[in-house]
Design a protein around this motif. Structure first.
Motif, short mmCIF file in Angstrom:
data_model
loop_
_atom_site.label_atom_id
_atom_site.label_comp_id
_atom_site.label_asym_id
_atom_site.label_seq_id
_atom_site.Cartn_x
_atom_site.Cartn_y
_atom_site.Cartn_z
N PHE A 8 -8.10 -4.92 -0.92
CA PHE A 8 -6.97 -5.71 -0.42
C PHE A 8 -6.10 -6.10 -1.60
O PHE A 8 -6.60 -6.54 -2.63
N THR A 9 -4.80 -5.92 -1.43
CA THR A 9 -3.82 -6.28 -2.45
C THR A 9 -2.84 -7.27 -1.84
O THR A 9 -2.36 -7.08 -0.72
N VAL A 10 -2.53 -8.33 -2.58
CA VAL A 10 -1.56 -9.32 -2.08
C VAL A 10 -0.20 -8.64 -1.95
O VAL A 10 0.12 -7.72 -2.71
N PRO A 11 0.61 -9.08 -0.99
CA PRO A 11 1.90 -8.41 -0.74
C PRO A 11 2.79 -8.28 -1.97
O PRO A 11 3.43 -7.25 -2.16
N GLU A 12 2.82 -9.29 -2.84
CA GLU A 12 3.71 -9.25 -4.00
C GLU A 12 3.32 -8.16 -5.00
O GLU A 12 4.14 -7.73 -5.80
N ALA A 13 2.07 -7.73 -4.98
CA ALA A 13 1.61 -6.73 -5.95
C ALA A 13 1.63 -5.31 -5.38
O ALA A 13 1.36 -4.36 -6.12
N ARG A 14 1.94 -5.17 -4.13
CA ARG A 14 2.00 -3.83 -3.54
C ARG A 14 3.18 -3.09 -4.14
O ARG A 14 4.24 -3.64 -4.34
N GLY A 15 2.96 -1.83 -4.46
CA GLY A 15 3.99 -1.05 -5.13
C GLY A 15 3.83 -1.03 -6.64
O GLY A 15 4.54 -0.32 -7.33
N MET A 16 2.89 -1.83 -7.15
CA MET A 16 2.63 -1.86 -8.60
C MET A 16 1.53 -0.85 -9.00
O MET A 16 1.10 -0.85 -10.13
N TRP A 17 1.07 -0.04 -8.05
CA TRP A 17 0.04 0.96 -8.30
C TRP A 17 -1.29 0.32 -8.71
O TRP A 17 -2.04 0.87 -9.51
N VAL A 18 -1.57 -0.86 -8.18
CA VAL A 18 -2.80 -1.57 -8.53
C VAL A 18 -4.03 -0.81 -8.05
O VAL A 18 -5.01 -0.68 -8.79
N VAL A 19 -4.01 -0.29 -6.83
CA VAL A 19 -5.19 0.42 -6.31
C VAL A 19 -5.50 1.67 -7.13
O VAL A 19 -6.65 1.87 -7.54
N PRO A 20 -4.53 2.54 -7.42
CA PRO A 20 -4.87 3.69 -8.26
C PRO A 20 -5.37 3.30 -9.65
O PRO A 20 -6.28 3.94 -10.19
N ILE A 21 -4.81 2.25 -10.23
CA ILE A 21 -5.29 1.80 -11.54
C ILE A 21 -6.72 1.29 -11.41
O ILE A 21 -7.59 1.63 -12.22
N SER A 22 -7.00 0.50 -10.37
CA SER A 22 -8.36 0.02 -10.13
C SER A 22 -9.32 1.18 -9.92
O SER A 22 -10.43 1.19 -10.45
N LEU A 23 -8.89 2.14 -9.10
CA LEU A 23 -9.75 3.31 -8.84
C LEU A 23 -10.12 4.04 -10.11
O LEU A 23 -11.26 4.48 -10.27
N SER A 24 -9.18 4.18 -11.02
CA SER A 24 -9.47 4.85 -12.28
C SER A 24 -10.59 4.14 -13.02
O SER A 24 -11.54 4.77 -13.49
N VAL A 25 -10.51 2.82 -13.10
CA VAL A 25 -11.54 2.03 -13.78
C VAL A 25 -12.87 2.13 -13.03
O VAL A 25 -13.94 2.32 -13.62
N ILE A 26 -12.81 2.03 -11.71
CA ILE A 26 -14.03 2.06 -10.88
C ILE A 26 -14.73 3.41 -10.99
O ILE A 26 -15.95 3.48 -11.17
N LEU A 27 -13.98 4.50 -10.88
CA LEU A 27 -14.59 5.83 -10.94
C LEU A 27 -15.23 6.09 -12.29
O LEU A 27 -16.31 6.67 -12.37
N LYS A 28 -14.57 5.66 -13.35
CA LYS A 28 -15.17 5.82 -14.68
C LYS A 28 -16.43 4.98 -14.81
O LYS A 28 -17.42 5.42 -15.39
N PHE A 29 -16.43 3.77 -14.27
CA PHE A 29 -17.61 2.91 -14.28
C PHE A 29 -18.76 3.58 -13.53
O PHE A 29 -19.90 3.62 -14.03
N LEU A 30 -18.48 4.11 -12.34
CA LEU A 30 -19.53 4.74 -11.55
C LEU A 30 -20.10 5.97 -12.25
O LEU A 30 -21.31 6.19 -12.24
#
Length: 189
Positions: free
Chosen positions: A131-153
């Motif tokens: 879940f991303t707060v409305p003000e941060a949508r469009g900042m590519w937060v999920v893809p950036i998070s996914l990059s960190v998460i996939l590398k962690f896994l």
């Protein structure tokens, strides 16, 4: 009968008889993945949430959450337990996104879906709700998070594959993950 109970019963029946049969399952092999993700934005910090972050998450995220995120709240209250991780994204020290991650599919909500049980293994992971707060949508937060998460896994948890599911009725959900090099699991049920 109490309207609250009727509402809960309705959602339970609807989920078990209709919704869970409309999931699209996607996967990414972690062994051969380069994680084609956008450049990290230095103003966004991604990290694993700690038990001490629970109140901050409640204060900064709950005002934006709707009925769809009620299920997530039970996991937020359990941050710090060993069976899952909650990654958070902070922008200027304000939490703008969370992503539930289950390092082992055997200990994840995926086991309660009609997903083919031969694909549920200890060396496979499951990406839960985000879940991303409305003000941060469009900042590519999920893809950036996914990059960190996939590398962690891959690097720290030594996992081989990761799954995510989206509901067929989620606009652009499947296309979003396919655009990030996930593939649809054929005959997933």
């Amino acid at each position: 009968m109490n309207m609250f109970i009727i509402n809960k019963l309705f959602h339970y029946v609807k989920y078990n008889l209709i919704d869970k049969w409309k999931f699209i399952y996607l996967e990414q092999n972690l062994d051969d993945s380069s994680f084609n993700m956008p450049e990290m934005d230095n103003s966004i910090v991604i990290r694993i949430a700690l038990a001490g972050d629970i109140e901050k998450i409640k204060n900064e995220m709950y005002p934006y959450m709707e009925e769809d995120q009620e299920y997530d709240k039970r996991y937020i209250d359990r941050i710090g337990d060993d069976d899952f991780k909650c990654f958070i994204a902070l922008n200027n020290n304000v939490i703008v996104q969370y992503f539930m991650v289950f390092p082992k599919t055997t200990e994840s909500p995926l086991v309660k879906t009609p997903f083919n049980k031969k694909n549920i293994r200890d060396d496979y992971s499951y990406l839960g709700s985000t879940f991303t707060v409305p003000e941060a949508r469009g900042m590519w937060v999920v893809p950036i998070s996914l990059s960190v998460i996939l590398k962690f896994l891959r690097d720290e948890q030594k996992q081989k594959k990761v799954y995510v599911l989206v509901h067929k009725d989620t606009p652009g959900g499947k296309e979003f993950y396919v655009g990030l090099d996930f593939t649809v699991v054929e005959n997933a049920i």
